[in-house]
Design a protein around this motif. Structure first.
Motif, PDB file in Angstrom:
ATOM      1  N   UNK A  56       0.932  -1.374  -0.043  1.00 45.24           N
ATOM      2  CA  UNK A  56       0.186  -0.061  -0.019  1.00 45.24           C
ATOM      3  C   UNK A  56       0.753   1.251   0.002  1.00 45.24           C
ATOM      4  N   UNK A  57       2.021   1.131  -0.513  1.00 45.51           N
ATOM      5  CA  UNK A  57       2.982   2.366  -0.096  1.00 45.51           C
ATOM      6  C   UNK A  57       3.982   2.447  -1.491  1.00 45.51           C
ATOM      7  N   UNK A  58       3.961   3.648  -2.025  1.00 46.30           N
ATOM      8  CA  UNK A  58       5.044   3.819  -3.261  1.00 46.30           C
ATOM      9  C   UNK A  58       5.765   4.942  -2.621  1.00 46.30           C
ATOM     10  N   UNK A  59       7.198   4.802  -2.823  1.00 46.85           N
ATOM     11  CA  UNK A  59       8.034   5.708  -2.409  1.00 46.85           C
ATOM     12  C   UNK A  59       8.632   6.637  -3.588  1.00 46.85           C
ATOM     13  N   UNK A  60       8.515   7.903  -3.443  1.00 46.47           N
ATOM     14  CA  UNK A  60       8.919   8.951  -4.387  1.00 46.47           C
ATOM     15  C   UNK A  60       9.942   9.714  -4.197  1.00 46.47           C
ATOM     16  N   UNK A  61      11.154   9.671  -4.841  1.00 43.24           N
ATOM     17  CA  UNK A  61      12.427  10.742  -4.875  1.00 43.24           C
ATOM     18  C   UNK A  61      12.011  11.769  -5.470  1.00 43.24           C
ATOM     19  N   UNK A  62      11.972  13.069  -4.760  1.00 47.53           N
ATOM     20  CA  UNK A  62      11.687  14.338  -5.486  1.00 47.53           C
ATOM     21  C   UNK A  62      12.209  15.565  -4.716  1.00 47.53           C
ATOM     22  N   UNK A  63      12.395  16.615  -5.303  1.00 52.07           N
ATOM     23  CA  UNK A  63      12.626  17.824  -4.786  1.00 52.07           C
ATOM     24  C   UNK A  63      11.573  18.786  -4.769  1.00 52.07           C
ATOM     25  N   UNK A  64      10.684  18.305  -5.409  1.00 51.16           N
ATOM     26  CA  UNK A  64       9.329  19.203  -5.430  1.00 51.16           C
ATOM     27  C   UNK A  64       8.098  18.424  -4.755  1.00 51.16           C
ATOM     28  N   UNK A  65       7.959  18.191  -3.837  1.00 54.41           N
ATOM     29  CA  UNK A  65       6.983  17.420  -3.242  1.00 54.41           C
ATOM     30  C   UNK A  65       5.477  18.104  -3.445  1.00 54.41           C
TER      31      UNK A  65
END
Length: 170
Positions: A56-65
């Protein structure tokens, strides 16, 4: 660059990760689902399988949440970024990111199978990513080649399932 967690409906993680990459575009460096390697007995034979580490979780790497949150509203499914609720997006802590980086493969995001032995009442991990984590193991099922361990993730202690083969018991 922060690592943020998006909650989605269980079973739709892969589709959600693909859509997040597509809709958020260049603001997302990576969108992935951590997996674990387990062994399953199929037709009398043990085979390696991959399963979701955090359903139920996806991990997102970003500098603009904020851009990612806006993109989530365009998805045709339930998806919300974990945070404080007041438009404050909370990335995973340094310790949580360090745990993920130390225990999963950086390219595939898979927590591989570990091997160990039991000496008396103590478990000793001899190889694999769980080596040195014996104190965090809560339960072992030798027949299913699984262990449960406590990890600090999403701002709380969570018990997760991991692949562990006990090769000998002394």
């Amino acid at each position: 660059m922060g690592l943020y967690v998006v909650q989605v409906v269980g079973g739709q993680e892969r589709h959600a990760a693909d859509l997040i990459r597509k809709v958020a575009g260049a603001s997302v460096e990576d969108s992935f689902i951590p997996e674990l390697e387990v062994m399953k007995k199929i037709h009398g034979e043990w085979v390696y399988k991959r399963e979701k580490l955090f359903t139920g979780y996806v991990f997102v790497k970003t500098h603009e949440p904020a851009v990612v949150k806006k993109a989530l509203m365009a998805l045709p499914m339930f998806a919300r970024m974990i945070g404080t609720g007041n438009d404050a997006f909370v990335p995973l802590s340094r310790e949580e990111v360090a745990w993920l980086n130390a225990h999963t493969d950086a390219r595939t995001h898979v927590l591989e199978m570990s091997e160990g032995i039991i000496e008396g009442d103590e478990v000793l991990i001899t190889s694999g990513p769980l080596r040195g984590q014996e104190a965090n193991i809560v339960k072992i099922d030798r027949h299913k080649r699984l262990a449960w361990m406590d990890v600090h993730m999403f701002g709380r202690t969570k018990t997760i399932r991991v692949g562990l083969e006990i090769v000998t018991k002394r």
